[in-house]
Scaffold this active site. Structure first.
Site, PDB file in Angstrom:
ATOM      1  N   GLU A   1      80.024  57.117  -7.798  1.00  0.00           N
ATOM      2  CA  GLU A   1      81.515  57.104  -7.111  1.00  0.00           C
ATOM      3  C   GLU A   1      81.744  55.809  -7.019  1.00  0.00           C
ATOM      4  OE1 GLU A   1      81.060  58.868  -3.112  1.00  0.00           O
ATOM      5  OE2 GLU A   1      78.958  58.128  -2.662  1.00  0.00           O
TER       6      GLU A   1
ATOM      7  N   GLY B   1      66.192  53.296   9.802  1.00  0.00           N
ATOM      8  CA  GLY B   1      65.906  54.352   8.861  1.00  0.00           C
ATOM      9  C   GLY B   1      67.183  54.827   8.171  1.00  0.00           C
TER      10      GLY B   1
ATOM     11  N   HIS C   1      41.393  30.460 -10.925  1.00  0.00           N
ATOM     12  CA  HIS C   1      41.321  29.668  -9.830  1.00  0.00           C
ATOM     13  C   HIS C   1      42.021  28.347 -10.019  1.00  0.00           C
ATOM     14  CE1 HIS C   1      39.010  27.591  -6.333  1.00  0.00           C
ATOM     15  NE2 HIS C   1      39.230  26.471  -7.178  1.00  0.00           N
TER      16      HIS C   1
END
Ligand code: FAD
Length: 469
Positions: A40, A273, A446
């Protein structure tokens, strides 16, 4: 809403052009299906691209850059008159979104996918009506529902003028002097920190006893210790029960420890939420029932109880995350093309883009404890790591959880700089069924932060050398 008069027939219809839907459409087209993609909105990309992951991370990056520049004083690097221009940053965010959305449109076009801009609603298990365009409806063979989710509102927040993440992502010319973020989940924290970086005095109010309930508390504590300095206050165990307009701002009513308090603020952001977009889809006409959360139940192939209709992404159960939606999109497209694909992933990684970032995949330590599962846990603090020292960013921790007997890696959790870029190693370890030995004999470059994964695996196996025994 405009309703057209044209009725079409289609092979495979995908409803929703977000990271679930557009990925499903692309994969299905590549597998030979004739695809019609319906959304939409004017632009493709869904919530993630238009009002979620992408704009939020663009803003977070700018704010973190400024914070790092300020912090660089400790390293002997100073910047004069450092400031963030919200108008320019808004422009950069809009441009980023436009470029990515255009990219999606080009991918879709190049595959000959028909795109229809309209709102879809089922009228039967093989038909939809469309509102807002020239086409009034489509009769289809198969359909993939990928209509996503929208912000959850609270009874007091509807129509009150408070922000959801959607409004908060459109930066105003001037940041509000004060902002209350209701909800201490990842979206609230990420956006709260953006506004704090822009100069707002930000208070986070959380109903629960702690922030980010799904993540292990030891990871969250390290993040909270640092972000406390950026935020005005973090109020846990507090429930916002009402809001009133007051002049140009708001007064919130908050229940805390049995008492009712008020809090004045210029702006309020509610991030409590999200709800799946399934209620206005006419699913009952298609013969599909949602669960108590409004999600569409699906099997491992993302097929609903109506066999020619699939559902993916935020409308299905599980974490509402873009990478879950995209993976499900591929599974559904492949299953619809007759392949034996299944969403059989062992874990879905989660990332919180705070500073420091938090990321985890697989079982968390709190889940292992709750399940009474016998695990070996190895932890490696970033303060013992060379690369973290060189960056001046020693707050952080990486942990690896493995089955106590087989040493099969069950979970990886981390907090620190750039951990969003490292958690995929944990996902791969889980998918490949790696053991602690696989992780600890793998040579990690490293000096990098990623060495902490190897170090944590060594600690879990009782073979660590970089911490006192
Ligand atoms: P969506 O992206 O929601 O797309 C659904 C599309 O369907 C939309 O375009 C909608 O307009 C359209 N639609 C709905 N109903 C109809 C209809 N009836 N007819 C036609 N079209 C319809 N996830 C992450 O993984 N990482 C992150 O960092 C992250 N950050 C986020 C930050 C914010 C602020 C927010 C709000 C979300 C964030 N998310 C993040 C979550 C992520 O955006 C979603 O999980 C993801 O967009 C879900 O994808 P989807 O394809 O299921 O649906």
């Amino acid at each position: 809403m405009v309703m057209g008069s044209l009725r079409l027939e289609a092979d495979l219809v995908v409803i929703g052009g977000g990271p679930g839907g557009y990925v499903a459409a692309l994969r299905a087209a590549d597998l030979g299906r004739d695809v019609t993609l319906i959304d939409e909105r004017d632009q493709l990309g869904g919530v993630c691209l238009l009002e979620g992951c992408i704009p939020s991370k663009t803003l977070i990056n700018a704010v973190e850059l400024a914070t790092a520049a300020k912090d660089a004083k400790r390293l002997g690097v100073t910047f004069d008159s450092l400031k963030i221009d919200p108008v320019k940053l808004r422009g950069h965010t809009d441009k980023t979104v436009k470029i990515l959305s255009r990219g999606v449109s080009q991918l879709v076009k190049a595959r000959g996918i028909d795109v229809i801009r309209a709102r879809a609603r089922f009228t039967g298990p093989r038909s939809i009506t469309l509102e807002g365009g020239e086409v009034s409806g489509i009769d289809f063979r198969d359909c993939i529902i990928a209509t996503g989710s929208r912000p959850r509102t609270l009874p007091w927040s509807d129509g009150s003028g408070v922000w959801t993440s959607r409004e908060a992502l459109v930066l105003p010319d001037t940041a509000p002097a004060t902002l209350v973020v209701v909800g201490g989940g990842y979206i609230g924290l990420e956006l709260g920190l953006v506004y704090a970086g822009l100069g707002s005095q930000v208070t986070v109010v959380e109903f629960d006893q702690r922030l980010l309930g799904g993540a292990d508390p030891d990871l969250v504590e390290i993040m909270v210790k640092r972000v406390r300095k950026q935020l005005h206050a973090i109020q846990t165990d507090s429930k916002v029960v009402g809001v009133e307009r007051s002049g140009d701002g708001f007064v919130l009513s908050i229940e805390r420890g049995g008492e009712l308090e008020t809090l004045e603020t210029e702006r309020v952001l509610v991030s409590v939420g999200r709800v799946p977009n399934t209620d206005a889809l006419g699913l009952d006409s298609a013969g599909i029932e949602t669960d108590a959360m409004g999600c569409i139940p699906v099997d491992a192939q993302c097929r609903s109880e109506v066999r020619n209709i699939f559902a993916i992404g935020d409308v299905t159960a599980g974490p509402m995350l873009a990478h879950k939606a995209s993976r499900e999109g591929k599974v559904a497209a492949e299953a619809a093309a007759g392949h034996a694909s299944a969403f059989d992933n062992r874990a879905i990684p989660a990332v919180v883009f705070t500073d420091p970032e938090i990321a985890w995949v697989g079982i968390t330590e709190q889940e292992a404890l709750a399940q009474g599962r016998a695990v070996k846990v190895g932890k490696f603090p970033l303060r013992a790591l060379g690369r973290a020292r060189t960056l001046g960013r020693t707050e952080g921790l990486v942990k690896v959880l493995a089955d106590a007997e087989t040493e099969l890696v069950l979970g990886v959790g981390m907090v620190g700089p750039w951990v969003s870029e490292m958690i995929a190693e944990g996902s791969l370890a889980l998918e490949m069924g790696a053991t602690l030995e696989d992780l600890l004999v793998t040579i990690h470059p490293h000096p990098t932060i990623s060495e902490a994964i190897m170090e944590a695996a060594e600690m879990a196996a009782g073979a660590g050398v970089h911490l006192p025994r």
